[in-house]
Scaffold this active site. Structure first.
Site, PDB file in Angstrom:
ATOM      1  N   ASN A   1     150.125  -6.865  52.383  1.00 14.12           N
ATOM      2  CA  ASN A   1     149.073  -6.945  51.142  1.00 14.12           C
ATOM      3  C   ASN A   1     149.239  -5.790  50.079  1.00 14.12           C
ATOM      4  OD1 ASN A   1     146.577  -7.446  53.563  1.00 14.12           O
ATOM      5  ND2 ASN A   1     147.650  -8.908  52.434  1.00 14.12           N
TER       6      ASN A   1
ATOM      7  N   ASP B   1     140.964 -14.492  57.065  1.00 16.68           N
ATOM      8  CA  ASP B   1     141.633 -14.745  56.051  1.00 16.68           C
ATOM      9  C   ASP B   1     140.527 -15.865  55.063  1.00 16.68           C
ATOM     10  OD1 ASP B   1     143.862 -15.490  53.988  1.00 16.68           O
ATOM     11  OD2 ASP B   1     144.845 -17.121  55.309  1.00 16.68           O
TER      12      ASP B   1
END
Length: 240
Positions: free
Chosen positions: A65, A17
């Site tokens: 996503n 991330d």
């Protein structure tokens, strides 16, 4: 590269991330962060193989996503295919087996084909299984497992039934899960498998995750006492 007296987890999962934030801090577009992050992922794969990690799962693209801008999603898929067809060939030549976990059949055909090609080329490698969690969601994996069982006519479902119908049911649960960027949550990653995983959260953004940070995380893992719900003799109250 082996570190003396360092116990290496059998299976490590990593939530990579912070690519976009890293790029924005440098005044660059988010895609630049993804490019640098891909190189870091390549490094981590090699370090893991050299250290003796047997299974490495990288959270590459989640089912959530898809909510990102279409241009960014398209860039991620193009970057992924590019890496599979160029850089990953070097990786698998070192004994890495490439595998994919997620709703792969829902991805663009070009991505599906690239995954299939690299999976087949690395099928007989046994140094480390590199699992790319792609179009992956932990909740979705459990739902898909249950739906398989329903289609088989199951009227009573056990934990063993669900486990045997997960995407990669031969892969052991992760011993250690690392997340970068300062966020402290799983974000739908390996929900079933992480019941007794150890977690490590770092403020380091993924493009800055280097070998020293990796070893730092592994040293923290080595200080953990894993009881799996049992009793450690040093515990006065017997709680986990």
């Amino acid at each position: 590269m082996i570190i003396e007296d360092l116990k290496i987890p059998n299976h490590i999962g990593i939530i990579m991330d912070g690519n976009g934030r890293w790029a924005q801090k440098k005044g660059k577009k988010r895609n630049f962060g993804h490019e640098v992050g891909a190189q870091v992922a390549e490094n981590v794969i090699e370090w893991s193989a050299d250290l003796g990690v047997r299974y490495l799962t990288l959270y590459s693209f989640s089912t959530e996503n898809w909510k990102r801008p279409e241009s960014e999603v398209n860039f991620l898929f193009k970057l992924f295919v590019k890496y599979l067809e160029t850089r990953m060939l070097k990786i698998i030549s070192k004994g890495v087996r490439m595998r994919f976990s997620g709703r792969i059949d829902k991805l663009p055909l070009e991505v599906q084909n690239a995954c299939s090609r690299i999976e087949n080329k690395s099928l007989n490698n046994d140094k480390i299984d590199l699992i790319m969690a792609l179009n992956y969601g932990g909740r979705q994996e459990i739902v898909d497992s249950v739906n398989k069982l329903i289609s088989q006519g199951k009227s009573f479902i056990t934990e063993e039934d669900i486990l045997s119908n997960l995407y990669l049911n031969d892969v052991p649960d992760p011993d250690f899960i690392i997340r970068t960027s300062g966020e402290e949550r799983l974000s739908n990653f390996l929900l079933w498998q992480s019941a007794y995983s150890e977690f490590y959260f770092t403020d380091v953004l993924w493009p800055d995750f280097d070998y020293e940070e990796y070893i730092k995380a592994l040293k923290v893992y080595n200080k953990r006492v894993r009881r799996f719900g049992g009793i450690n003799r040093s515990d006065e109250n017997g709680c986990e």
